[in-house]
Design an enzyme around this catalytic site. Structure first.
Site, short mmCIF file in Angstrom:
data_model
loop_
_atom_site.label_atom_id
_atom_site.label_comp_id
_atom_site.label_asym_id
_atom_site.label_seq_id
_atom_site.Cartn_x
_atom_site.Cartn_y
_atom_site.Cartn_z
N SER A 185 -20.72 -26.58 -6.56
CA SER A 185 -19.38 -26.20 -6.10
C SER A 185 -18.93 -27.02 -4.91
CB SER A 185 -19.39 -24.74 -5.63
OG SER A 185 -19.25 -23.89 -6.69
N GLY A 219 -23.62 -21.65 -0.64
CA GLY A 219 -23.21 -22.39 0.55
C GLY A 219 -22.65 -23.79 0.32
N GLY A 220 -22.27 -24.10 -0.91
CA GLY A 220 -21.73 -25.45 -1.18
C GLY A 220 -20.48 -25.77 -0.38
N LYS A 301 -9.31 -18.32 -10.31
CA LYS A 301 -10.07 -18.43 -11.58
C LYS A 301 -9.14 -18.02 -12.71
CE LYS A 301 -13.56 -18.88 -8.72
NZ LYS A 301 -14.22 -20.15 -8.44
C1 LIG Z 1 -18.55 -19.11 -7.25
S1 LIG Z 1 -19.58 -18.32 -6.09
C2 LIG Z 1 -19.25 -19.20 -4.62
C3 LIG Z 1 -19.96 -20.51 -4.56
C4 LIG Z 1 -19.78 -21.15 -3.20
N1 LIG Z 1 -18.40 -21.54 -2.94
C5 LIG Z 1 -20.64 -22.38 -3.07
O1 LIG Z 1 -20.07 -23.48 -2.92
O2 LIG Z 1 -21.86 -22.27 -3.09
C6 LIG Z 1 -18.78 -16.83 -5.81
C7 LIG Z 1 -19.40 -15.99 -4.71
O3 LIG Z 1 -18.47 -14.98 -4.38
C8 LIG Z 1 -19.21 -13.85 -3.97
N2 LIG Z 1 -18.31 -12.69 -4.02
C9 LIG Z 1 -17.68 -12.14 -5.08
N3 LIG Z 1 -16.96 -11.06 -4.69
C10 LIG Z 1 -17.13 -10.96 -3.35
C11 LIG Z 1 -16.63 -10.08 -2.36
N4 LIG Z 1 -15.81 -9.08 -2.69
N5 LIG Z 1 -16.99 -10.27 -1.09
C12 LIG Z 1 -17.83 -11.28 -0.74
N6 LIG Z 1 -18.32 -12.14 -1.63
C13 LIG Z 1 -17.98 -11.99 -2.92
C14 LIG Z 1 -20.38 -13.80 -4.93
O4 LIG Z 1 -21.46 -13.09 -4.35
C15 LIG Z 1 -20.69 -15.29 -5.12
O5 LIG Z 1 -21.73 -15.69 -4.24
#
Ligand SMILES: C[S@@+](CC[C@H](N)C(=O)[O-])C[C@H]1O[C@@H](n2cnc3c(N)ncnc32)[C@H](O)[C@@H]1O
Length: 352
Positions: A185, A219-220, A301
């Site tokens: 990501s 963490g990306g 999304k």
């Molecule tokens: C696509 S991943 C994010 C990847 C991240 N941008 C990266 O670069 O590694 C989506 C993240 O959103 C988090 N998430 C989903 N709903 C959430 C919420 N209501 N509050 C906090 N985090 C949430 C999930 O736990 C997941 O880790």
């Protein structure tokens, strides 16, 4: 010049075609689209003889969400002979308004397009020589020549101005996955920052800035911010990459991203939470209107069928809420190369 060639993500041709047709209608330059699912491109043809170039001159690529790159079509060449593809290409350049600064041999981002990339590469050297010999190259020109191979014997040739196109062939930046970044990501945010700010990224992300990353794990995105010397509050119930936490620049908060509020305003709020687009759009608008962040960048999304309608709904919601508070901002919304079934949206205010 009746036609425009638009590159898009395969599977999003219908959204790209609907979008360019809507703008063409609004600007009273109607036409029709060739848009086949999976092709990775759309060919818009105007009813008016010069409709393609008029539309290009009155519309910015940045106004299109689903088009990554585009150009005004000079000619579509078929039945090209393997022994001489360059001759007919050169002959089709008579309508070129002026010499070009350079050229790209491109292919659509489809399986068929990928199978043509070796041929595209092979044609680059002879084309460069032929353009130079024909006096078609000029250093200071604002124009760039685009040659998109659609088959071994089939290509579309045209031009674009560098100030109204993406800075990469086909709108695809070739980014290397950084070894220490915890997820792929990371490339989404890297591409977005490059596309938005180019070399001026430091003006918008000066070292020492503060950012909040909602839905940060693993963490990306945080990695990109830390690399640019930002102090990041990473909000996610999931685990964050240990090395990032050791950097001393990241505070991990295991909280709900929709409820989290910063103790003091931050420079950036970024958000990659997987949620209904309209909820994310409303959250971003709230962060901006309440002054919790100066700029924001987030993903919407789009797993649904009516993606364009959903995007329009979200952008309208943002515009209504921000206009009410009189905030001046620039909106950028684009399906970037590293975006999958999603788009990237940014709301940017002038740097302080
Ligand atoms: C696509 S991943 C994010 C990847 C991240 N941008 C990266 O670069 O590694 C989506 C993240 O959103 C988090 N998430 C989903 N709903 C959430 C919420 N209501 N509050 C906090 N985090 C949430 C999930 O736990 C997941 O880790």
């Amino acid at each position: 010049m009746k036609s425009l060639f638009l590159f898009c993500r395969p599977g999003f041709e219908d959204a790209c075609a609907a979008e360019v047709s809507a703008h063409a209608g609004r600007l009273q330059l109607p036409g029709w689209c060739r848009a086949r699912p999976g092709d990775g491109f759309v060919l818009f043809t105007s009813h008016a003889e010069d409709g393609g170039v008029c539309l290009y001159n009155r519309l910015a690529l940045d106004e299109l969400v689903f088009a990554r790159q585009w150009f005004v079509v000079l000619a579509e060449l078929g039945a090209l002979q393997p022994a001489d593809r360059i001759g007919p290409l050169l002959a089709s350049l008579d309508a070129l308004p002026e010499p070009v600064r350079g050229f790209w041999m491109e292919t659509p981002d489809s399986n068929e397009g990928k199978s043509l990339s070796t041929l595209a590469h092979k044609l680059e050297h002879p084309l460069r020589r032929a353009l130079a010999d024909a006096g078609r190259l000029a250093d200071g020109s604002p124009l760039w020549l685009h040659c998109c191979l659609l088959g071994g014997d089939h290509l579309v040739v045209g031009y674009a101005c560098h100030h109204n196109s993406a800075p990469w062939p086909g709108g695809i930046p070739r980014l290397k996955m950084p070894r220490s970044a915890p997820s792929r990501s990371t490339l989404k945010l890297e591409e977005a920052l490059l596309r938005l700010f180019g070399d001026a990224v430091d003006r918008y992300l000066p070292p020492g800035g503060r950012a909040v990353d909602l839905g940060a794990a693993p963490g990306g995105w945080t990695w990109q911010l830390v690399r640019r010397h930002q102090f990041v509050t990473a909000v996610d119930n999931g685990p964050m990459d240990a090395a990032l936490l050791d950097s001393g620049q990241v505070e991990h908060r295991r909280e709900d991203g929709f409820r989290f509020r910063p103790r003091q305003p931050v420079d950036w709020m970024v958000c990659d939470m997987v949620e209904r687009p309209v909820r994310i759009a409303a959250l971003a608008a709230e962060w901006m209107t309440r002054g919790w962040c100066r700029h924001t960048l987030f993903n919407l999304k789009l797993p649904m069928k009516k993606r364009r309608a959903e995007v329009e709904r979200c952008l309208a919601l943002i515009e209504t809420r921000l206009t009410k508070t009189g905030i001046r901002y620039r909106l950028f919304a684009k399906q970037l190369y590293h975006d999958r079934e999603e788009i990237t949206v940014a709301l940017i205010r002038p740097p302080p």
